[in-house]
Design a protein around this motif. Structure first.
Motif, PDB file in Angstrom:
ATOM      1  N   ILE A 213       0.879  -1.190   0.000  1.00  0.00           N
ATOM      2  CA  ILE A 213       0.000   0.000   0.000  1.00  0.00           C
ATOM      3  C   ILE A 213       0.901   1.221   0.000  1.00  0.00           C
ATOM      4  O   ILE A 213       1.795   1.354   0.851  1.00  0.00           O
ATOM      5  CB  ILE A 213      -0.919  -0.003   1.236  1.00  0.00           C
ATOM      6  CG1 ILE A 213      -1.793  -1.269   1.242  1.00  0.00           C
ATOM      7  CG2 ILE A 213      -1.810   1.251   1.258  1.00  0.00           C
ATOM      8  CD1 ILE A 213      -2.676  -1.429   2.464  1.00  0.00           C
ATOM      9  N   THR A 214       0.682   2.114  -0.971  1.00  0.00           N
ATOM     10  CA  THR A 214       1.619   3.239  -1.173  1.00  0.00           C
ATOM     11  C   THR A 214       0.928   4.605  -1.050  1.00  0.00           C
ATOM     12  O   THR A 214      -0.284   4.711  -1.233  1.00  0.00           O
ATOM     13  CB  THR A 214       2.302   3.128  -2.551  1.00  0.00           C
ATOM     14  OG1 THR A 214       1.288   3.002  -3.559  1.00  0.00           O
ATOM     15  CG2 THR A 214       3.224   1.930  -2.611  1.00  0.00           C
TER      16      THR A 214
ATOM     17  N   ILE B 177       3.406  -4.548   3.249  1.00  0.00           N
ATOM     18  CA  ILE B 177       4.353  -3.431   3.364  1.00  0.00           C
ATOM     19  C   ILE B 177       3.569  -2.162   3.089  1.00  0.00           C
ATOM     20  O   ILE B 177       2.888  -2.054   2.069  1.00  0.00           O
ATOM     21  CB  ILE B 177       5.599  -3.593   2.468  1.00  0.00           C
ATOM     22  CG1 ILE B 177       6.468  -2.326   2.590  1.00  0.00           C
ATOM     23  CG2 ILE B 177       5.276  -3.921   1.023  1.00  0.00           C
ATOM     24  CD1 ILE B 177       7.920  -2.523   2.336  1.00  0.00           C
ATOM     25  N   PHE B 178       3.638  -1.252   4.037  1.00  0.00           N
ATOM     26  CA  PHE B 178       2.815  -0.043   3.978  1.00  0.00           C
ATOM     27  C   PHE B 178       3.709   1.193   4.104  1.00  0.00           C
ATOM     28  O   PHE B 178       4.550   1.256   5.012  1.00  0.00           O
ATOM     29  CB  PHE B 178       1.793  -0.043   5.123  1.00  0.00           C
ATOM     30  CG  PHE B 178       1.060   1.266   5.272  1.00  0.00           C
ATOM     31  CD1 PHE B 178      -0.021   1.562   4.454  1.00  0.00           C
ATOM     32  CD2 PHE B 178       1.476   2.213   6.199  1.00  0.00           C
ATOM     33  CE1 PHE B 178      -0.682   2.791   4.568  1.00  0.00           C
ATOM     34  CE2 PHE B 178       0.812   3.437   6.321  1.00  0.00           C
ATOM     35  CZ  PHE B 178      -0.270   3.719   5.499  1.00  0.00           C
ATOM     36  N   THR B 179       3.523   2.158   3.237  1.00  0.00           N
ATOM     37  CA  THR B 179       4.152   3.463   3.392  1.00  0.00           C
ATOM     38  C   THR B 179       3.047   4.501   3.381  1.00  0.00           C
ATOM     39  O   THR B 179       2.250   4.568   2.441  1.00  0.00           O
ATOM     40  CB  THR B 179       5.163   3.747   2.252  1.00  0.00           C
ATOM     41  OG1 THR B 179       6.135   2.709   2.244  1.00  0.00           O
ATOM     42  CG2 THR B 179       5.868   5.076   2.464  1.00  0.00           C
TER      43      THR B 179
ATOM     44  N   ILE C  56       8.193   4.698  -4.569  1.00  0.00           N
ATOM     45  CA  ILE C  56       7.839   3.912  -3.379  1.00  0.00           C
ATOM     46  C   ILE C  56       7.231   2.568  -3.800  1.00  0.00           C
ATOM     47  O   ILE C  56       7.484   1.534  -3.166  1.00  0.00           O
ATOM     48  CB  ILE C  56       6.911   4.724  -2.450  1.00  0.00           C
ATOM     49  CG1 ILE C  56       7.715   5.890  -1.856  1.00  0.00           C
ATOM     50  CG2 ILE C  56       6.337   3.853  -1.330  1.00  0.00           C
ATOM     51  CD1 ILE C  56       6.933   6.864  -0.991  1.00  0.00           C
ATOM     52  N   ALA C  57       6.483   2.559  -4.917  1.00  0.00           N
ATOM     53  CA  ALA C  57       5.968   1.279  -5.433  1.00  0.00           C
ATOM     54  C   ALA C  57       7.132   0.330  -5.740  1.00  0.00           C
ATOM     55  O   ALA C  57       7.109  -0.853  -5.388  1.00  0.00           O
ATOM     56  CB  ALA C  57       5.117   1.521  -6.678  1.00  0.00           C
ATOM     57  N   VAL C  58       8.162   0.883  -6.375  1.00  0.00           N
ATOM     58  CA  VAL C  58       9.341   0.063  -6.710  1.00  0.00           C
ATOM     59  C   VAL C  58      10.032  -0.434  -5.441  1.00  0.00           C
ATOM     60  O   VAL C  58      10.489  -1.583  -5.375  1.00  0.00           O
ATOM     61  CB  VAL C  58      10.295   0.880  -7.617  1.00  0.00           C
ATOM     62  CG1 VAL C  58      11.685   0.270  -7.676  1.00  0.00           C
ATOM     63  CG2 VAL C  58       9.700   0.973  -9.017  1.00  0.00           C
ATOM     64  N   TRP C  59      10.110   0.431  -4.426  1.00  0.00           N
ATOM     65  CA  TRP C  59      10.727   0.015  -3.154  1.00  0.00           C
ATOM     66  C   TRP C  59       9.989  -1.165  -2.527  1.00  0.00           C
ATOM     67  O   TRP C  59      10.580  -1.945  -1.790  1.00  0.00           O
ATOM     68  CB  TRP C  59      10.748   1.186  -2.157  1.00  0.00           C
ATOM     69  CG  TRP C  59      11.661   2.301  -2.546  1.00  0.00           C
ATOM     70  CD1 TRP C  59      12.623   2.287  -3.515  1.00  0.00           C
ATOM     71  CD2 TRP C  59      11.706   3.607  -1.964  1.00  0.00           C
ATOM     72  NE1 TRP C  59      13.261   3.507  -3.574  1.00  0.00           N
ATOM     73  CE2 TRP C  59      12.704   4.318  -2.638  1.00  0.00           C
ATOM     74  CE3 TRP C  59      10.983   4.228  -0.954  1.00  0.00           C
ATOM     75  CZ2 TRP C  59      13.023   5.649  -2.316  1.00  0.00           C
ATOM     76  CZ3 TRP C  59      11.296   5.547  -0.628  1.00  0.00           C
ATOM     77  CH2 TRP C  59      12.298   6.243  -1.304  1.00  0.00           C
TER      78      TRP C  59
END
Ligand code: NAD
Length: 478
Positions: A150-151, A225-227, A159-162
């Motif tokens: 979730i970005t 994984i959430f940012t 951030i999607a790539v991360w």
């Protein structure tokens, strides 16, 4: 109709385009111009995407390590081949300029290429551990399974790539949900990457917090994984707890910069300005508050104000624009309110703060004479306004820097090296910079402490977080 911009971007599930009846229009935060449309996803779309990822997992995780490394390189090449299109899309939907002194959307796509290539170079090797006589013990890292990602809207594609690259590199399949405010660059990237990846390995579902909640609480997800913001991170953690799902949280920050006594402030002003205003301040690890000795306050404020006045704010597609708009209305209103409240409480406006155009662009505001109790100092403003707080002594500055719920990054500027080191040691943050700020490297772990997050991204440590430990004990026959 412009092929790059004004098109519809479907979700991609199991390698195929998927739409729903509900359509969202994505508009430029600078002037409201239509950038493109996408479907709004649903909990059912999340179910379908998770099922597709689950079905793709055995074959993907069964590939040799080198084969997945090659896929990461191919992903980097896809970003390279479509860099112009993706950068334009990011600028249009997010607002950051194409160039912006080297840190605009072209830099963001460059980061996607760099991170893909760097992730292909990383690898997790098995470890032989000490054991008793006649016994051998080996620890291997195995993929978790299906990763939900979730970005946020500030660096949407990077951030999607991360999230995606280390997940795929280690043998997981992915369902990503981009921010409902900036979904198009991720939708387009996943569409492009599905021309290279096997169906189901990488899926994208759109939607708001309800869809995010369906993903983070999904019983068949093995890691989230959430940012994003700390408030949402708490909800994600709650939802993950229901199924004992592992989660990495990269959350908010309120990064302090401490200027040591005796520092030539004019010399460090450009570094501070960059560290605070990268992406118009909409960066988790940007400087959000500056602590300066009382004696140096006026000179630093004047130097920063000069830089702010010289900054060209406008439409990120135009040549020479160094700063784009705030990405959305709620954030724009928040930055304006925090600025106004600070001024009402006695801060002085040395530069900026006024709107540019009819959208959400603001000139970078330099606020002098701020105090520790002002909301613009205690909260994450996440936009183009920087409070400067004069401090009476270094102990007080350190105490103030450590106050609050966040602990993402911090920086220490000037002074003598022993003093810098002492201050850096005394600050509670995941990353402490010295004479710089907002640096990142794909090989160097990055993560926050306190309410800024759980876990790290990047490097071998980041890669490990997408795997489980599996230990093999073997006793010799006879
Ligand atoms: P946000 O928390 O509002 O939204 C982030 C994502 O969460 C969006 O995709 C949103 O749709 C989704 N979401 C909303 N409610 C949800 C729920 N209940 N369950 C699951 N998902 C849900 O954050 P934002 O405003 O998009 O981003 C800005 C924030 O992100 C800032 O606080 C910033 O500091 C933080 N951030 C942190 C990092 C980092 O690495 N630490 C990086 C970038 C941004």
């Amino acid at each position: 109709m412009n092929k790059i911009f004004d098109r519809h971007y479907p979700m991609i599930i199991d390698g195929k385009p998927v739409d729903t009846d509900s359509v969202s229009e994505i508009r430029s935060p600078f002037d409201g111009e239509l950038v493109g449309t996408c479907s709004l996803g649903t909990a059912e779309a999340v179910d379908a995407a998770v099922a597709a990822a689950r079905a793709a997992f055995p074959a993907w995780s069964g590939l040799a390590d080198e084969e997945r490394a090659e896929f990461c390189q191919k992903i980097g090449s896809v970003f390279e081949a479509h860099a112009v299109e993706l950068a334009s899309l990011i600028t249009r939907e997010q607002g950051k300029p194409l160039v912006a002194g080297g840190f605009g959307s072209q830099f963001e796509v460059g980061g996607c290429i760099g991170w893909s290539m760097a992730t292909s170079q990383l690898s997790l090797t098995e470890e032989v551990l000490p054991a008793g006589e006649g016994l051998s013990v080996v620890q291997r890292r195995v993929p978790k399974g299906v990763v939900g990602s979730i970005t946020p809207w500030n660096w949407p594609l990077l951030i999607a790539v991360w999230h995606i690259l280390p997940a795929l590199r280690t043998g997981n399949c992915v369902v990503i949900k981009p921010s409902e405010l900036t979904p198009l660059s991720t939708l387009r990237a996943v569409e492009l990457l599905n021309e290279t990846l096997p169906a189901g390995v990488l899926n994208v579902v759109t939607g708001d917090g309800l869809v995010g909640a369906a993903l983070s609480g999904h019983p068949d997800i093995d890691k989230i994984i959430f940012t994003g913001s700390t408030a949402t991170g708490k909800k994600v953690m709650h939802a993950a707890a229901e199924n004992i799902t592992d989660c990495s949280l990269e959350l908010g920050g309120n990064d302090p910069a401490i200027i040591l006594p005796g520092t030539p402030v004019e010399a460090i002003a450009p570094g501070l300005f960059f560290g605070a205003f990268i992406n118009a301040g909409q960066t988790c690890g940007a400087i959000k508050r500056v602590y300066v000795p009382e004696a140096d306050h006026d000179a630093l404020v004047a130097a920063l104000a000069e830089l702010a006045q010289a900054t060209v704010v406008g439409n990120g597609l135009d040549d020479g624009v160094a700063m784009g708009p705030v990405q959305n209305e709620a954030q724009y209103e928040k930055v304006r309110k925090l600025t106004q409240d600070a001024l009402k409480s006695g801060a002085s406006l040395a530069a900026g703060g006024e709107p540019v155009g009819n959208g959400f662009a603001l000139r970078p505001a330099i606020l002098g004479n701020c105090r520790q109790d002002m909301a613009i100092v205690t909260e994450e403003q996440f936009g183009p306004a920087l409070p400067i707080v004069p401090y009476p002594n270094l102990e007080q500055a350190i105490e103030w820097a450590n106050e609050g719920e966040f602990g993402l990054c911090a920086s220490v500027w000037g002074g003598e090296s022993a003093e810098r080191e002492n201050v850096a040691n005394a600050i509670n943050a995941g990353t402490v910079y010295i004479n710089t700020h907002a640096e990142l490297n794909p090989m160097v772990p990055f993560g926050g402490v306190k309410a800024s997050g759980i876990g790290v991204q990047f490097g071998v440590e980041g890669l490990k977080s997408f795997t489980d430990s599996k230990v093999f004990y073997e006793r010799a026959n006879g």
